[in-house]
Design a protein around this motif. Structure first.
Motif, mmCIF file in Angstrom:
data_model
loop_
_atom_site.group_PDB
_atom_site.id
_atom_site.type_symbol
_atom_site.label_atom_id
_atom_site.label_comp_id
_atom_site.label_asym_id
_atom_site.label_seq_id
_atom_site.Cartn_x
_atom_site.Cartn_y
_atom_site.Cartn_z
ATOM 1 N N GLN A 94 0.735 -1.173 0.099
ATOM 2 C CA GLN A 94 -0.062 -0.114 -0.019
ATOM 3 C C GLN A 94 1.016 1.404 0.050
ATOM 4 N N GLU A 95 0.427 2.276 -0.744
ATOM 5 C CA GLU A 95 1.162 3.716 -0.807
ATOM 6 C C GLU A 95 -0.029 4.399 -1.287
ATOM 7 N N ASN A 96 -0.322 5.360 -0.382
ATOM 8 C CA ASN A 96 -1.408 6.267 -0.422
ATOM 9 C C ASN A 96 -2.766 5.459 -0.592
ATOM 10 N N SER A 97 -3.424 5.776 -1.821
ATOM 11 C CA SER A 97 -4.613 5.104 -2.447
ATOM 12 C C SER A 97 -4.449 3.887 -3.049
ATOM 13 N N GLU A 98 -3.129 3.681 -3.374
ATOM 14 C CA GLU A 98 -2.865 2.465 -4.368
ATOM 15 C C GLU A 98 -2.737 1.113 -3.367
ATOM 16 N N PHE A 99 -3.454 0.103 -3.694
ATOM 17 C CA PHE A 99 -3.237 -1.105 -3.042
ATOM 18 C C PHE A 99 -3.009 -2.221 -3.952
ATOM 19 N N VAL A 100 -2.346 -3.301 -3.480
ATOM 20 C CA VAL A 100 -2.029 -4.576 -4.179
ATOM 21 C C VAL A 100 -2.408 -5.577 -2.978
ATOM 22 N N TYR A 101 -3.323 -6.529 -3.087
ATOM 23 C CA TYR A 101 -3.629 -7.417 -2.379
ATOM 24 C C TYR A 101 -2.939 -8.625 -2.716
ATOM 25 N N GLY A 102 -2.428 -9.662 -1.663
ATOM 26 C CA GLY A 102 -1.721 -10.651 -1.942
ATOM 27 C C GLY A 102 -2.623 -11.955 -1.357
ATOM 28 N N TRP A 103 -1.917 -13.185 -1.394
ATOM 29 C CA TRP A 103 -2.430 -14.519 -1.050
ATOM 30 C C TRP A 103 -1.889 -14.991 0.060
ATOM 31 N N ILE A 104 -2.567 -15.911 1.007
ATOM 32 C CA ILE A 104 -1.874 -16.634 1.753
ATOM 33 C C ILE A 104 -1.910 -17.935 1.285
ATOM 34 N N VAL A 129 2.150 -14.138 -0.548
ATOM 35 C CA VAL A 129 2.475 -13.953 -2.051
ATOM 36 C C VAL A 129 2.176 -12.784 -2.507
ATOM 37 N N LEU A 130 2.712 -11.841 -3.129
ATOM 38 C CA LEU A 130 2.252 -10.455 -3.858
ATOM 39 C C LEU A 130 2.993 -10.569 -5.131
ATOM 40 N N MET A 131 1.830 -10.254 -6.011
ATOM 41 C CA MET A 131 2.623 -9.804 -7.447
ATOM 42 C C MET A 131 2.804 -8.397 -7.546
ATOM 43 N N LEU A 132 4.080 -8.260 -7.663
ATOM 44 C CA LEU A 132 4.380 -6.643 -7.851
ATOM 45 C C LEU A 132 5.480 -6.268 -9.203
ATOM 46 N N ASN A 133 5.038 -4.995 -9.658
ATOM 47 C CA ASN A 133 5.917 -4.725 -10.609
ATOM 48 C C ASN A 133 7.234 -4.289 -10.154
ATOM 49 N N ASP A 134 8.113 -3.798 -11.023
ATOM 50 C CA ASP A 134 9.513 -3.494 -10.405
ATOM 51 C C ASP A 134 9.438 -2.342 -9.775
#
Length: 157
Positions: A94-104, A129-134
């Motif tokens: 999470q950064e400000n209003s940008e979220f990336v949810y991951g998995w257990i 596990v999180l899928m993130l860009n560079d």
């Protein structure tokens, strides 16, 4: 601050760090009254295989332009009640209003389970596990792992 139509206030001194979560790393043990997580390995990969890759097996693969951020560990139910691992654990970026949810994910045999029930005083291997860009991977301090009611954050490096 307004949330869902309700106003909340807090005392805050300008310059104080509101993001004061403890930082986790390999070897750390995060413990609450009900849970214990031992972080065994942190890695970034494009493909995550289960423990057994003989014969047919299920794996996770990152989308093009992304990588999988993986924190592997051992989760223990210290409580006296049966729990679902995925309800006691979580991960997000999470950064400000940008979220990336991951998995257990629970690595078991030639697959990953998305749900596992733990009896009191039992444990299981888990993968956050999180899928993130560079760009997101460069800001690992925006990663948050939840263990019960405890929140910890990734290292800035």
């Amino acid at each position: 601050m307004a949330v869902m139509g309700h106003w909340f206030g807090m005392d805050y001194t300008v310059g104080d760090d509101l993001d004061a979560y403890p930082v986790y790393q390999e070897g750390n043990v995060i413990e609450t009254a009900q849970d214990r997580l031992t972080i065994e390995k942190i890695s970034t990969v494009t493909r995550l295989d289960p423990p057994n890759t003989a014969g047919d097996y299920t794996y996770m693969k990152a989308d093009p332009g992304s990588q999988l951020y993986v924190a592997e560990g051992l989760f223990e139910n210290l409580g006296s009640e049966t729990v679902k691992a995925e309800e006691r654990l979580g991960i997000l970026w999470q950064e400000n209003s940008e979220f990336v949810y991951g998995w257990i994910m629970i690595p078991e045999g030639n697959d990953f389970l998305q749900s596992k029930t733990l009896e009191p005083q039992t444990r299981t291997k888990v993968c956050f596990v999180l899928m993130l860009n560079d760009d997101q991977l460069q800001r690992r301090d925006k990663i948050r792992i939840g263990v019960g009611d405890e929140v910890i954050k990734g290292s800035a490096s």
